[in-house]
Enzyme design. Sequence first.
Site, mmCIF file in Angstrom:
data_model
loop_
_atom_site.group_PDB
_atom_site.id
_atom_site.type_symbol
_atom_site.label_atom_id
_atom_site.label_comp_id
_atom_site.label_asym_id
_atom_site.label_seq_id
_atom_site.Cartn_x
_atom_site.Cartn_y
_atom_site.Cartn_z
ATOM 1 N N TYR A 136 48.919 26.184 32.004
ATOM 2 C CA TYR A 136 50.239 26.226 31.382
ATOM 3 C C TYR A 136 50.059 26.388 29.879
ATOM 4 C CZ TYR A 136 54.877 24.339 29.932
ATOM 5 O OH TYR A 136 56.117 24.141 29.363
ATOM 6 N N LYS A 164 51.155 29.579 34.181
ATOM 7 C CA LYS A 164 52.518 29.689 33.677
ATOM 8 C C LYS A 164 52.403 29.977 32.191
ATOM 9 C CE LYS A 164 56.566 26.976 32.386
ATOM 10 N NZ LYS A 164 57.114 25.618 32.227
#
Length: 295
Positions: A136, A164
Site C-alpha cells: 500500500y 494498492k
Amino acid sequence: MSIAFKGIVPALITPMTQDEEIDEAGLRTLVDRLIDAGVHGLFVLGTNGEFISLSEQEKLRIARIAVEQSRGRVPVIAGTGAYATREVVELNKKMQDQGVDAVSVITPYFNGATQPELFKHYERIAQSTSLPVMLYTIPAKTGVTLNIDTVRRLSEIPNIRGIKDSGGDFDRLLQLINLRRDDFAVFTGTDSMILWTLMAGGDGAVAATTNAVPSVVMSIWNNFQKGDIAAARKAQEALRPLRDAFALGTLPVVLKTAAAILGMPAGPARSPVLPLDDAARERLLKALAAYPRVS
C-alpha cells in the site's frame, strides 16, 4: 492463499459514536450494506478507517467484527501497517487469529525509508506470515513510495499478492500494471481513476467513496464488465463532486459526513479532526444533491 484480489473493495470508514467510541452496530450495518451492494471484498483499518488513531485492541476488534459480519461472503483485508517492521509482524499474527483473509501494509511513514530498507521491511513481513499481503503506497501521507523496481522485486515473493497505489499518478499506475500477473494484482486507491485503471488492465480499486455512494462506484465496475464504457464513464464522472468535496475538511471527516447524510453509518471522525463548519457542510450538501440516499 486462494484469495483473489479483484474488483471493488471499499476502504471502510470506522463508524463511531458521538463520544468517538467504535460503533459496533454501525460497523455491522455498514458491512452488510456494502456486501448487499455487490462489493468484492472489505478493506478495514486503512487511511479512511482512521487506523492511525486506533489502539491495537481496537484494530483487532474492528477486524473481528468485520470477519464475523461478512460470514465468508467476501474476503476481509486488514490494514496492519506501522513504522516498525516488528510491530507489523506481531499485528499480522494477531490479525490471523481474528480470521482475516489478507493484510494490507502501508509503507513506513514519517522517517523516510530508503528503497533497500523498504524492500527488507516487506520481505521480512511476508516471510513471517502465511497470509496474502497487499502493498500500500500513499506518498502524500507517508512521504515515501515504493519505486517500480522495488515493487517488481517484492512481487516475486509468493505471498505478496498485490498493490494498492494511492499516488494518483496514472503513468506510474501503467508501469505497475505492466507488473501484474494472475498472482499479483494492481489496484488503484484513487477513486477518480477507477475506470481508467480497469481500461488499462488493472484489477480494480480500493475505493473509499463506496462508503457513501456504493451504487455509483459499483456502476463503474458493473458497466465496465458489460462492455458499456459510456455508462461506466458516466458513473465515474458522477464521483467527481464527492471527490472534489474532500478538500473541505481533514480526512476522513468529509467522507464520514457524506456517508451519514446519505444514510450510511458513520459518526464523527476521531479527534483531533473536527466536524465540518456550517459553510463547509452547506457546500457538501450541495455536492451530494445528485446522489441517491441509501435506504
